[in-house]
Design a protein around this motif. Structure first.
Motif, PDB file in Angstrom:
ATOM      1  N   UNK A 205       0.823  -1.147   0.000  1.00  0.00           N
ATOM      2  CA  UNK A 205       0.008  -0.012  -0.017  1.00  0.00           C
ATOM      3  C   UNK A 205       0.817   1.252   0.130  1.00  0.00           C
ATOM      4  N   UNK A 206       2.115   1.195   0.775  1.00  0.00           N
ATOM      5  CA  UNK A 206       2.940   2.513   0.479  1.00  0.00           C
ATOM      6  C   UNK A 206       3.450   2.425  -0.784  1.00  0.00           C
ATOM      7  N   UNK A 207       3.944   1.423  -1.368  1.00  0.00           N
ATOM      8  CA  UNK A 207       4.571   1.614  -2.546  1.00  0.00           C
ATOM      9  C   UNK A 207       3.633   2.253  -3.887  1.00  0.00           C
ATOM     10  N   UNK A 208       2.337   1.686  -3.647  1.00  0.00           N
ATOM     11  CA  UNK A 208       1.365   2.029  -4.652  1.00  0.00           C
ATOM     12  C   UNK A 208       0.679   3.523  -4.109  1.00  0.00           C
ATOM     13  N   UNK A 209       1.298   4.234  -2.997  1.00  0.00           N
ATOM     14  CA  UNK A 209       1.019   5.420  -2.457  1.00  0.00           C
ATOM     15  C   UNK A 209      -0.672   5.499  -2.028  1.00  0.00           C
ATOM     16  N   UNK A 210      -1.364   4.224  -1.595  1.00  0.00           N
ATOM     17  CA  UNK A 210      -2.531   4.267  -1.065  1.00  0.00           C
ATOM     18  C   UNK A 210      -2.266   4.737   0.267  1.00  0.00           C
ATOM     19  N   UNK A 211      -1.229   4.788   0.943  1.00  0.00           N
ATOM     20  CA  UNK A 211      -0.790   5.493   2.204  1.00  0.00           C
ATOM     21  C   UNK A 211       0.295   6.044   1.787  1.00  0.00           C
ATOM     22  N   UNK A 212      -0.214   7.502   1.703  1.00  0.00           N
ATOM     23  CA  UNK A 212       0.797   8.400   1.348  1.00  0.00           C
ATOM     24  C   UNK A 212       2.027   8.540   2.573  1.00  0.00           C
ATOM     25  N   UNK A 213       3.257   8.899   2.194  1.00  0.00           N
ATOM     26  CA  UNK A 213       4.270   9.021   3.019  1.00  0.00           C
ATOM     27  C   UNK A 213       4.371  10.523   3.428  1.00  0.00           C
ATOM     28  N   UNK A 214       3.204  10.896   4.002  1.00  0.00           N
ATOM     29  CA  UNK A 214       3.122  12.409   4.450  1.00  0.00           C
ATOM     30  C   UNK A 214       2.592  12.343   5.832  1.00  0.00           C
ATOM     31  N   UNK A 215       3.195  13.330   6.620  1.00  0.00           N
ATOM     32  CA  UNK A 215       2.742  13.549   8.228  1.00  0.00           C
ATOM     33  C   UNK A 215       3.553  12.512   8.849  1.00  0.00           C
TER      34      UNK A 215
END
Length: 277
Positions: A205-215
């Protein structure tokens, strides 16, 4: 003498502050804070006019002495962090120790906490938990700490930056790829996201940016679940236990890891015993 107040502040949503906290911040003579720019926003929102004094990891030795001197002169001071509770993975420990040593009154004004907020919504066991705060940055030290802690019967709570969250999950994956983990980000804010999956799925999900690496992230890791029936290996030595799996065509490294998990030991300890180190 003055009073040192330890005041909890919002972790995102400015409305998450107690009436008492606002009243204390309005009444004190000074507010010691990590970043004056961050605390200024809170003060402006709630019409708090106390002067701000910078207090962070890089100046805490000098500022602790100054603040203790002010407290001795009957100045009331509130200590806050940028978000959440002061001292919890934030500066303030030295100041509280010094204040207590001088007989200065220390009062707590509770407020939000990111770790417990994430734990509540994670769906993972919440009766027994261990707060680890920020992990070591070096991979070897991080792996060693997690390997030890992940085989305890306690949910783990970790703080992590968006730049290192993937690396930390990859470390968890090396230890136990099937372990359930919850990622919480932007807690209490408009784009709050809390996702609980096995660690392999979270990395996807992180790789697909379904969970953005922000915050800022809170990572909650499920504790080890003990095998309900441990009687079958209780009479075995550790060597016999490892050999049991080796005889089932498991590679020694995997067998050692399996035995460590079942006995809630460090893999390195089982390795040393098995190899007579």
């Amino acid at each position: 003498m003055g009073i040192l107040y330890l005041v909890g502040t919002p972790i995102g949503n400015l409305a998450d502050i107690t009436y008492r906290a606002v009243n204390i911040l309005r009444s004190v003579d000074m507010i010691a804070c990590e970043d004056t720019r961050v605390t200024k926003k809170l003060c402006t929102h709630y019409e708090i006019h106390a002067p701000l004094k910078s207090y962070h990891d890089h100046n805490k030795e000098q500022q602790t002495e100054y603040l203790i001197q002010q407290l001795n002169e009957d100045v009331n001071i509130a200590l806050v962090s940028d978000a959440g509770l002061p001292l919890i993975s934030d500066p303030g420990h030295e100041l509280v120790v010094a204040a207590r040593a001088k007989g200065i009154r220390v009062e707590t004004v509770p407020g939000p906490n990111a770790g417990l907020t994430a734990l509540m919504a994670s769906g993972l066991p919440s009766f027994t938990y261990t707060f680890l705060g920020f992990l070591p940055r070096k991979e070897k030290a991080k792996y060693t700490l997690l390997e030890q802690r992940m085989f305890e019967d306690s949910t783990l709570i970790i703080y992590e930056s968006p730049h290192r969250v993937k690396d930390t999950l990859k470390t968890v994956q090396k230890i136990d790829a099937q372990r359930y983990v919850s990622l919480g980000r932007e807690l209490t804010k408009k784009f709050e996201q809390i996702v609980t999956e096995d660690v392999d799925t979270l990395l996807l999900k992180l790789d697909k940016e379904e969970i953005p690496t922000k915050g800022e992230f809170v990572i909650v890791i499920e504790g080890a679940v003990a095998d309900e029936d441990t009687s079958w290996f209780e009479d075995m030595s550790i060597n016999e236990h490892v050999e049991y799996y080796v005889n089932q065509n498991m590679k020694p490294k995997a067998a050692i890891k399996q035995v460590a998990e079942e006995r809630r030991m460090k893999t390195s300890e089982v390795y040393d015993i098995y190899h007579n180190v």
